[in-house]
Design an enzyme around this catalytic site. Structure first.
Site, PDB file in Angstrom:
ATOM      1  N   CYS A 112      50.931 -20.942  19.900  1.00 16.13           N
ATOM      2  CA  CYS A 112      50.684 -19.553  19.471  1.00 16.13           C
ATOM      3  C   CYS A 112      51.974 -18.823  19.111  1.00 16.13           C
ATOM      4  CB  CYS A 112      49.929 -18.794  20.547  1.00 16.13           C
ATOM      5  SG  CYS A 112      48.393 -19.597  20.986  1.00 16.13           S
ATOM      6  N   HIS A 254      50.831 -11.515  18.997  1.00 15.36           N
ATOM      7  CA  HIS A 254      49.809 -12.554  19.015  1.00 15.36           C
ATOM      8  C   HIS A 254      48.569 -12.027  19.738  1.00 15.36           C
ATOM      9  CE1 HIS A 254      47.613 -16.126  19.698  1.00 15.36           C
ATOM     10  NE2 HIS A 254      47.989 -16.296  20.951  1.00 15.36           N
ATOM     11  N   ASN A 285      41.290 -15.508  19.529  1.00 17.37           N
ATOM     12  CA  ASN A 285      42.671 -16.011  19.506  1.00 17.37           C
ATOM     13  C   ASN A 285      42.758 -17.120  18.449  1.00 17.37           C
ATOM     14  OD1 ASN A 285      45.037 -17.434  19.967  1.00 17.37           O
ATOM     15  ND2 ASN A 285      44.867 -17.407  22.191  1.00 17.37           N
TER      16      ASN A 285
END
Ligand code: ACO
Length: 328
Positions: A112, A254, A285
């Site tokens: 990520c 993020h 996500n």
């Protein structure tokens, strides 16, 4: 300070929408639990699309928006941990499909944090190659790697891609700059977030090793890591850029959990307001794609303007954190 002008941004989102209520039909969960604990309401998952097709769609939009020809592209970097295969890379596939015949293309794997790592890397490449242009795309098709029996992870993730085209060529239209980058890795904590373990079945190895492809996460450890390390990463990068937190127009973090973004704002002693944009409600996500999708939306909506100072921070598998500070 080197020129690092973002010429265009783009995103590509799979058509299929899966709501929290849809998930509650197939596992023991609820819209109430998911939205309250994470801020997620829907996510998009690939059905007809692939990691490569999402990334290629982003690349084609970037070329169309800027009228840059494929031959003018020098670098294509794709940040991903869910490529369609280990080899060739997604970036190589994109390079072939858009016929960017002069580009070198490769994937990076920093989970990520991939998009922030990719921005720093692309900046380094441009800094050593005058008059060049590069593309960075974050692309994920995580739904194929999720254990759909595991409600503690299955509800969190979504698929999608986003990217940008950057040049260091002088231009009257763009005057962007890369102001700083702070990338960190905490490999000793890597076991708190794992995916895609491939067993060794060579005839020279004994035992019956098993591959373990799905994503596993110790949510509490990763949550604690994020709210401790992300504010540190942001403070250091902003200081390195000789700026104050009050100079920053947008903190593009993020999108792993809305509560993490709120906690980071609190730890930075800043109000959780429009400077901390959120779109996790729509996408979940999307790992390396999440900062890129959010950036593309803010640009599309006219919220980000030329000259704005952007902090872009990723965190996750590795474990890793990465913050870059950019003048848009
Ligand atoms: N639906 C309903 N109940 C659930 C679900 C679900 N989907 N998942 C877990 N529960 C239950 C648990 O079993 C537990 O029940 P119990 O109290 O009876 O034991 C209860 O809900 C609470 O679970 P917690 O794990 O304590 O919930 P928490 O509030 O910590 O939220 C979460 C979990 C959302 C995963 C959070 O820990 C988190 O966001 N962690 C960080 C994730 C992250 O940032 N990842 C980033 C990197 S991702 C990457 O790099 C790929």
């Amino acid at each position: 300070m080197s020129t690092f002008s973002i010429m265009a941004t783009a995103k590509s989102i799979p058509d299929k929408v899966v709501t929290n209520d849809d998930l509650a039909q197939i596992m023991d969960t609820s819209d109430e639990w998911i939205s309250r604990r994470t801020g997620i309401r829907r996510r998009h998952v690939v059905t007809t699309e692939t990691n490569t097709s999402l990334a290629t769609n982003v690349a084609k939009q970037l070329l169309a928006k800027t009228h840059v020809s494929p031959e003018e592209i020098d670098f294509i970097i794709v940040a991903t941990m869910s490529g369609d295969q280990l080899m060739p890379s997604t970036a190589a596939a994109v390079q072939g499909l858009i016929q960017a015949d002069n580009a070198m293309a490769f994937d990076i794997s920093a989970a990520c944090s991939g998009f922030s790592y990719g921005l720093d890397l692309l900046h380094s490449l441009l800094a050593t190659h005058p008059d060049s242009t590069g593309m960075l795309i974050g692309s994920e098709a995580l739904s194929k790697l999720i254990d759909w029996q595991d409600r503690t992870t299955a509800v969190l993730f979504g698929d999608g891609a986003g990217g940008l085209l950057v040049t260091n060529k002088q231009s009257a239209d763009y005057d962007g700059q890369f102001l700083s980058g702070k990338l960190s890795t905490y490999g000793a904590d890597g076991d708190s977030l794992t995916m895609g373990k491939i067993a060794n079945h060579s005839p020279f190895v004994s035992g019956d090793a098993k591959s373990d492809l799905p994503l596993h996460m110790d949510g509490h450890r990763v949550f604690d890591f994020a709210i401790r390390r992300v504010p540190e990463s942001i403070r250091e990068a902003v200081a390195q850029a000789n700026l104050k937190l009050s100079d920053v127009d947008f903190f593009i973090l993020h999108q792993a959990n809305q509560r993490i973004v709120k906690s980071v704002a609190r730890k930075l002693k800043l109000p959780f307001d429009d400077r901390f944009p959120i779109n996790i409600d729509e996408y979940g996500n999307t790992s390396a794609a999440s900062e890129a999708i959010l950036l593309a939306e803010l640009v599309e909506d006219g919220k980000i303007k030329r000259g704005d100072i952007l902090v872009m921070t990723g965190f996750g598998g590795g474990l890793t954190t990465g913050t870059v500070v950019i003048k848009y």
